[in-house]
Write an enzyme that holds these catalytic residues in place. Structure first.
Site, mmCIF file in Angstrom:
data_model
loop_
_atom_site.group_PDB
_atom_site.id
_atom_site.type_symbol
_atom_site.label_atom_id
_atom_site.label_comp_id
_atom_site.label_asym_id
_atom_site.label_seq_id
_atom_site.Cartn_x
_atom_site.Cartn_y
_atom_site.Cartn_z
ATOM 1 N N CYS A 74 0.813 -1.212 0.000
ATOM 2 C CA CYS A 74 0.000 0.000 0.000
ATOM 3 C C CYS A 74 0.845 1.260 0.000
ATOM 4 O O CYS A 74 0.333 2.351 -0.196
ATOM 5 C CB CYS A 74 -0.913 0.013 1.219
ATOM 6 S SG CYS A 74 -2.088 -1.335 1.205
ATOM 7 N N CYS A 93 -2.011 9.396 6.912
ATOM 8 C CA CYS A 93 -0.795 9.129 7.696
ATOM 9 C C CYS A 93 -1.079 9.243 9.188
ATOM 10 O O CYS A 93 -0.555 8.477 9.994
ATOM 11 C CB CYS A 93 0.315 10.111 7.309
ATOM 12 S SG CYS A 93 0.855 9.942 5.610
#
Lengths: 277, 400
Positions: free
Chosen positions: A35, A106
């Site tokens: 990913c 993130c």
């Protein structure tokens, strides 16, 4: 080029708490190399005080992934597990002076690693993967995660959801599913207010409406990925379609049919069944 | 401080000679070449000269050059022209590693009911010729295959493809945006019907390009309006920029012979040193058939954006095929088409050189990058066993 804050740059260029704690009390691993980002968080927990005595991280990922991971370790040190669990992905982003919208995932990754680490410490066995419905197959995002992130961050659009979770950012075939989840979360009230008894459609009205929905809602999206769908026939509540071009070879074909069915059920009639021929 | 610019496949510096040449046409000589008065009309001569210079670089005739606004316009025009002039044919062939200017245009055409075939490549980025021959049929209106790939620099067998297509009577367009000015191209010998080039990739400014259309090729304009470019591309001539493009082509023709070995040497030095001094590198692309200025290296277990931003701290400019730098969430379609392993997909860095790069600059990169990769590897949770094993074997070998 991303517009990173000074603090993101600082934590990216000079990350704090890099590494792996030897014989850690808690380990949280999320993400994957496929990913594009992954984080391994290790914690040392003081048994007497119940506080996080030390936190270290290892991250594979971009500047904001590294900065978010480092920020997370700074934020959790000294906190009790309960306090730590109260941290949201937004707290991580805020600590860094904000992240670009497209990079919010993130901060979500940081929060997930923390949860997973604490769960492992408490001996919570993670649910078997098969039990969870994976919505985005490209980035392996479960429905449970989607719902959590959507509610916590009050996300309302698919673009937001992609920014925060990556879901929908690959082949795009799960976008109708994400929309359905968003609608369900944020318009529950509306749904309740909707008249119980839908007005009865004549066959001709039904076919016209199905065609209209396919044309306006479904085909543009499939075409954006090089696919297409054609309406072949309507038999009672059975809608028979054929997938075209890229959709034919696409392993996500089944998902596509499901998405079409959901959309038609929502906008035409709740009892429709879509079949592919 | 002047940046160390190693991203010349993205765009290039305008050559000082080119800027010099174009400035008068942005200042006092602003006329319209179509005007009847001398003030404007005198520019017609300059446009003609520029056209001749572009043609000379390619071994073409001046009347075979159509000025456009960019490489993308040239690409779109070429493909659309084929479909317009062969309306009974509805099939387009291109590759899976094509630039978006062609790739996404073909996807668009597919949505409009045309058929598009994307030829795959192997792990070195070489075209699967068998698949290409198989894809060809009587319905094929045009084949559009790039001359050289922008990400890997891999050069495609344009001559072989063109020869086959000429026999079959199928139009052949090549997007040569990355090749023109970097390697010799002679259209007198090369069986190509249409070829795209872009000014800003060869030291002319942005906003100007050209499309070569071989004499006798059926052509239909993409931008409709005035009579400019002999009715092949409407819109008032961007005089300053196309004069600049002419100059840039003239410079490229002059420099080509010395530039190819110069860039090859610098590129190879950069590549070989990085391969030796960085952990787990791999070159993406066929090193035997490559542009002299390009190298694409993956550093396994680290992520490209992180590498680029660390390099940025040293004012070193490069680019990456990682997801985080692509603007989408997926890594480069070129590297994916090549089947680059996932461990290396996100850690790719492309360095692309130009005549303005110096050996000192390359030495600087060689000094700066290996510690960056090692540091990022130390941060990464992946590839640790491999790193530890290497360390152990190094220790063992140094102790003996």
């Amino acid at each position: 080029m991303w517009e990173y804050t000074k603090k993101v740059k600082e934590f990216f260029l000079h990350p704090k708490n890099v590494g792996e704690i030897e014989s850690p009390d808690a380990v949280g691993e999320v993400g994957s190399i496929t990913c594009g980002d992954a984080l391994k968080l290790t914690l040392k927990i003081d048994k007497e005080t119940g506080r996080i005595a030390d936190a270290k991280f290892q991250t594979f990922g971009c500047a904001s992934a590294i900065a978010s991971s480092s920020a997370l370790t700074e934020l959790v040190k000294g906190k009790t597990l309960e306090e730590a669990l109260k941290l949201s992905n937004k707290d991580i982003a805020d600590f860094l002076g904000g992240l670009p919208d497209e990079k919010m995932h993130c901060s979500v990754m940081g929060r997930e690693a923390l949860e997973s680490a604490i769960a492992s410490y408490r001996g919570v066995v993670p649910l078997p993967e098969s039990g969870e419905r994976v919505v985005c197959k490209c980035f392996d995002v479960t429905e449970e995660k989607l719902r959590k992130v959507i509610i916590e961050n009050r996300l309302t659009t698919v673009a937001d959801v992609t920014n925060y979770t990556k879901a929908g950012g690959g082949c795009g075939s799960c976008i109708p599913d994400i929309e359905a989840i968003l609608r369900e979360i944020w318009s529950l009230k509306q749904a309740a207010e909707r008249p119980r008894e839908p007005k009865k459609l004549t066959n001709i009205q039904k076919i016209a409406l199905i065609q209209d929905v396919l044309e306006k809602e479904i085909r543009p999206r499939l075409q954006a990925d090089g696919g297409d769908v054609e309406l072949l026939d309507v038999e009672g509540n059975k809608v028979i379609v054929a997938l075209r071009a890229m959709c034919v070879a696409c392993p996500m074909g089944g998902v596509t049919v499901k998405g079409i069915e959901e959309k038609l059920r929502e906008l035409v009639s709740g009892d429709l069944v879509v079949e592919e021929r | 401080m002047k940046p160390i610019y190693l991203d010349n496949n993205a765009t290039t510096a305008v050559a000082p000679e080119v800027l010099e040449e174009m400035l008068p046409y942005l200042r006092e000589l602003y006329g319209n070449p179509s005007s009847m008065h001398t003030f404007g009309g005198q520019l017609g001569v300059k446009v003609r000269e520029a056209r001749a210079k572009v043609a000379a670089l390619l071994g073409a005739e001046p009347e075979e050059i159509v000025f456009t606004s960019c490489g993308t316009e040239s690409d779109n025009t070429a493909i659309m022209s084929a479909l317009e002039t062969y309306p009974q044919k509805r099939h387009v062939i291109t590759t899976r590693v094509e630039h978006p200017a062609v790739y996404n245009f073909c996807k668009y055409l597919a949505r409009k009911g045309y058929r598009a075939t994307y030829i795959p490549v192997d792990s070195k980025g070489r075209l699967n010729m068998e698949a290409f021959y198989k894809a060809l049929d009587d319905d094929t209106a045009i084949v559009s295959i790039m001359y050289a790939n922008n990400e890997t620099g891999v050069i495609f067998p344009v001559e072989e493809i063109g020869t086959v297509l000429r026999e079959r009577g199928v139009l052949f367009h090549t997007d040569a945006v990355q090749a023109v000015g970097k390697i010799p191209i002679d259209l007198k010998k090369l069986p190509v019907d249409m070829l795209s080039l872009s000014g800003h990739k060869l030291h002319a400014p942005k906003g100007v390009g050209a499309l070569y259309v071989r004499k006798g090729t059926r052509f239909s304009p993409y931008i409709i309006g005035g009579h400019q470019e002999h009715g092949r591309r409407a819109g008032t001539e961007n005089t300053a920029s196309l004069i600049a493009l002419g100059k840039a082509c003239e410079l490229a023709a002059e420099n080509l012979e010395s530039e190819v070995p110069y860039l090859t040497r610098l590129r190879d030095k950069l590549e070989q040193t990085l391969m030796e001094s960085c952990p787990d590198p791999r070159i993406n692309g066929d090193t035997g058939h490559r542009l002299p200025n390009t190298t694409n290296i993956s550093f396994e277990y680290v992520e490209g954006e992180a590498i680029l931003l660390r390099l940025d701290e040293y004012d070193i400019c490069a680019s990456s095929g990682s997801a985080c730098t692509s603007g989408s969430l997926e890594p480069s379609h070129v590297l994916r088409a090549m089947g680059v392993p996932f461990t290396a997909m996100h850690g790719s860095v492309r360095f692309s050189l130009s005549r303005y790069n110096t050996e000192e600059e390359i030495d600087r990169v060689i000094g700066v990058l290996p510690p960056i990769i090692k540091e990022l590897r130390a941060l990464s949770p992946y590839g640790r066993e491999k790193l530890a094993a290497e360390k152990a074997s190094q220790c063992a070998s140094s102790s003996t």
